[in-house]
Design a protein around this motif. Sequence first.
Motif, PDB file in Angstrom:
ATOM      1  N   GLN A 204      -2.212  59.802  57.273  1.00 51.85           N
ATOM      2  CA  GLN A 204      -3.346  60.265  56.477  1.00 51.85           C
ATOM      3  C   GLN A 204      -4.257  59.077  56.207  1.00 51.85           C
ATOM      4  OE1 GLN A 204      -2.514  61.261  52.308  1.00 51.85           O
ATOM      5  NE2 GLN A 204      -0.356  60.761  52.627  1.00 51.85           N
ATOM      6  N   ASN A 205      -5.548  59.322  56.248  1.00 52.00           N
ATOM      7  CA  ASN A 205      -6.510  58.250  56.043  1.00 52.00           C
ATOM      8  C   ASN A 205      -6.546  57.788  54.592  1.00 52.00           C
ATOM      9  OD1 ASN A 205      -7.308  58.248  58.741  1.00 52.00           O
ATOM     10  ND2 ASN A 205      -8.910  59.772  58.406  1.00 52.00           N
ATOM     11  N   ASN A 206      -6.815  56.496  54.434  1.00 55.24           N
ATOM     12  CA  ASN A 206      -7.031  55.896  53.108  1.00 55.24           C
ATOM     13  C   ASN A 206      -5.855  56.100  52.157  1.00 55.24           C
ATOM     14  OD1 ASN A 206      -9.820  55.087  53.717  1.00 55.24           O
ATOM     15  ND2 ASN A 206     -10.244  57.291  53.684  1.00 55.24           N
ATOM     16  N   ALA A 207      -4.646  56.013  52.690  1.00 57.67           N
ATOM     17  CA  ALA A 207      -3.446  56.113  51.860  1.00 57.67           C
ATOM     18  C   ALA A 207      -2.440  55.070  52.324  1.00 57.67           C
ATOM     19  CB  ALA A 207      -2.838  57.503  51.948  1.00 57.67           C
ATOM     20  N   ASP A 208      -2.084  54.166  51.447  1.00 57.87           N
ATOM     21  CA  ASP A 208      -1.189  53.071  51.819  1.00 57.87           C
ATOM     22  C   ASP A 208      -0.432  52.618  50.583  1.00 57.87           C
ATOM     23  OD1 ASP A 208       0.079  50.810  52.765  1.00 57.87           O
ATOM     24  OD2 ASP A 208      -1.642  50.123  53.917  1.00 57.87           O
ATOM     25  N   TYR A 209       0.895  52.580  50.666  1.00 55.22           N
ATOM     26  CA  TYR A 209       1.695  52.247  49.491  1.00 55.22           C
ATOM     27  C   TYR A 209       1.520  50.793  49.025  1.00 55.22           C
ATOM     28  CZ  TYR A 209       5.205  49.944  52.482  1.00 55.22           C
ATOM     29  OH  TYR A 209       5.843  49.111  53.365  1.00 55.22           O
ATOM     30  N   ALA A 218      -5.063  59.339  42.970  1.00 55.52           N
ATOM     31  CA  ALA A 218      -5.114  59.174  44.423  1.00 55.52           C
ATOM     32  C   ALA A 218      -3.710  58.957  44.986  1.00 55.52           C
ATOM     33  CB  ALA A 218      -6.025  58.003  44.789  1.00 55.52           C
ATOM     34  N   MET A 219      -2.901  58.190  44.255  1.00 57.54           N
ATOM     35  CA  MET A 219      -1.530  57.965  44.693  1.00 57.54           C
ATOM     36  C   MET A 219      -0.749  59.269  44.717  1.00 57.54           C
ATOM     37  SD  MET A 219      -0.592  54.504  42.555  1.00 57.54           S
ATOM     38  CE  MET A 219      -1.508  52.961  42.768  1.00 57.54           C
ATOM     39  N   LEU A 220      -0.897  60.059  43.650  1.00 59.76           N
ATOM     40  CA  LEU A 220      -0.195  61.335  43.578  1.00 59.76           C
ATOM     41  C   LEU A 220      -0.652  62.265  44.702  1.00 59.76           C
ATOM     42  CD1 LEU A 220       1.662  63.390  42.244  1.00 59.76           C
ATOM     43  CD2 LEU A 220      -0.196  63.921  40.643  1.00 59.76           C
ATOM     44  N   LYS A 221      -1.937  62.297  44.970  1.00 59.46           N
ATOM     45  CA  LYS A 221      -2.470  63.144  46.039  1.00 59.46           C
ATOM     46  C   LYS A 221      -1.886  62.749  47.391  1.00 59.46           C
ATOM     47  CE  LYS A 221      -6.835  64.594  48.186  1.00 59.46           C
ATOM     48  NZ  LYS A 221      -8.319  64.419  48.163  1.00 59.46           N
ATOM     49  N   ALA A 222      -1.777  61.435  47.631  1.00 58.91           N
ATOM     50  CA  ALA A 222      -1.229  60.954  48.900  1.00 58.91           C
ATOM     51  C   ALA A 222       0.244  61.333  49.040  1.00 58.91           C
ATOM     52  CB  ALA A 222      -1.397  59.445  49.003  1.00 58.91           C
ATOM     53  N   CYS A 223       1.001  61.186  47.953  1.00 60.94           N
ATOM     54  CA  CYS A 223       2.426  61.529  47.987  1.00 60.94           C
ATOM     55  C   CYS A 223       2.621  63.033  48.150  1.00 60.94           C
ATOM     56  CB  CYS A 223       3.123  61.035  46.723  1.00 60.94           C
ATOM     57  SG  CYS A 223       3.226  59.227  46.598  1.00 60.94           S
ATOM     58  N   VAL A 242       5.604  54.273  41.714  1.00 57.15           N
ATOM     59  CA  VAL A 242       6.875  54.948  41.463  1.00 57.15           C
ATOM     60  C   VAL A 242       6.687  56.320  40.838  1.00 57.15           C
ATOM     61  CG1 VAL A 242       9.016  54.870  40.134  1.00 57.15           C
ATOM     62  CG2 VAL A 242       8.219  52.823  41.340  1.00 57.15           C
ATOM     63  N   GLU A 243       5.946  56.406  39.754  1.00 58.84           N
ATOM     64  CA  GLU A 243       5.755  57.698  39.084  1.00 58.84           C
ATOM     65  C   GLU A 243       5.062  58.710  39.987  1.00 58.84           C
ATOM     66  OE1 GLU A 243       3.669  59.627  35.071  1.00 58.84           O
ATOM     67  OE2 GLU A 243       3.929  57.450  35.225  1.00 58.84           O
ATOM     68  N   PRO A 244       3.967  58.341  40.687  1.00 58.28           N
ATOM     69  CA  PRO A 244       3.350  59.299  41.612  1.00 58.28           C
ATOM     70  C   PRO A 244       4.302  59.760  42.717  1.00 58.28           C
ATOM     71  CG  PRO A 244       1.833  57.514  41.137  1.00 58.28           C
ATOM     72  CD  PRO A 244       3.152  57.110  40.558  1.00 58.28           C
ATOM     73  N   ALA A 245       5.152  58.850  43.191  1.00 59.85           N
ATOM     74  CA  ALA A 245       6.101  59.233  44.241  1.00 59.85           C
ATOM     75  C   ALA A 245       7.142  60.203  43.696  1.00 59.85           C
ATOM     76  CB  ALA A 245       6.777  57.997  44.818  1.00 59.85           C
ATOM     77  N   ASN A 246       7.674  59.915  42.520  1.00 57.78           N
ATOM     78  CA  ASN A 246       8.669  60.821  41.927  1.00 57.78           C
ATOM     79  C   ASN A 246       8.089  62.213  41.715  1.00 57.78           C
ATOM     80  OD1 ASN A 246      10.678  58.893  41.856  1.00 57.78           O
ATOM     81  ND2 ASN A 246      10.306  58.315  39.737  1.00 57.78           N
ATOM     82  N   GLU A 247       6.863  62.262  41.253  1.00 62.80           N
ATOM     83  CA  GLU A 247       6.231  63.562  41.030  1.00 62.80           C
ATOM     84  C   GLU A 247       5.788  64.204  42.342  1.00 62.80           C
ATOM     85  OE1 GLU A 247       2.403  65.570  38.672  1.00 62.80           O
ATOM     86  OE2 GLU A 247       2.981  63.501  38.242  1.00 62.80           O
ATOM     87  N   GLY A 248       5.170  63.403  43.190  1.00 59.48           N
ATOM     88  CA  GLY A 248       4.601  63.938  44.421  1.00 59.48           C
ATOM     89  C   GLY A 248       5.623  64.467  45.402  1.00 59.48           C
TER      90      GLY A 248
END
Length: 320
Positions: A204-209, A218-223, A242-248
């Motif tokens: 996906q474009n414009n998404a990098d950990y 934006a982090m949550l959207k990417a996850c 971390v939080e966006p990944a756990n939720e996403g």
Amino acid sequence: MESEKFNRETFVRRSKMYVPANREKFLEKAWTRGADCIILDLEDAVAPAAKAAARRMIRDDIPIVRKGGAEVQVRINREFEEEDLDAIVIPGLTSIMVPKCESVEDLRRVDRMVTELEKERGLPVGRIQFDLIFETARGILRMEEIAEASPRIVSITTGPADLSVDLGFTRYPELNFDQYFYPETKLLYAARAAGVQAHGMGAQNNADYVDVSAGKEAMLKACRYAYRMGFMGTSAIHPAWVEPANEGFSPPADEVALARRVKKALDEAYAQGEGSVKVDGKMYDVANMKYVNYLLVRADAVAKRDAEKAAALAAAGHAA
């Protein structure tokens, strides 16, 4: 092998946070970040001259980073794998991150080395897991067979930075989809066929950990995008992810609520001899029930994992 049978659906490792194995400042805070797994990094995050000292720190690092209920993983150096494995195959280690995977033979050799160390040290044989990183064209082309090379393997991912070097292109955020579509899509199919989890952000474009300036939304959207594509977790080098990944990478609450209603309605329909039912204006049948059951099993597993971490944090005197 004494390892418990791996279940891809109930295995919860949504967020894996890298921490340099020799940075005490970061280690002391890592356990409070809420990650499902903490990666003690002996590879890229540690300077060559500091690797020996970092290895000696692993034994003391593990109890520290486990305090918040996180699993502990160590990323090894392939060129120093014998020294690294000797230092890390100890009580408390959950998993080994094996980078630069390129052949079945190499991975099985690492497996044998770990098995011998487990036997020598009285550890349960086979319990230490493997997370694999594919970072070269050779590895990507052999991904399917490598992903099935050992029962220790629980997840596979790509390493975009090293992969771009191996492929000879410069990374551009606006070209991420085009540059990584093939390896990331292949990863999803290879993981599914091997019965392991696919990890990463996908193509996906414009998404990098590694981008900590993106902002939580934006982090949550990417996850969430990666989750909807079939990925089940990702790695991060900064706690902001971390939080966006756990939720996403968790089933969304509204989808879980709908799944519970659909299951109830279908169970009632089956009891009356009917094979389909209407819920909120849409028709659901046996095929839908398969996904509903998966979603509810996954949601329960995520809730259990979050409860385990909350209990560990509370026991350590830290508010979740």
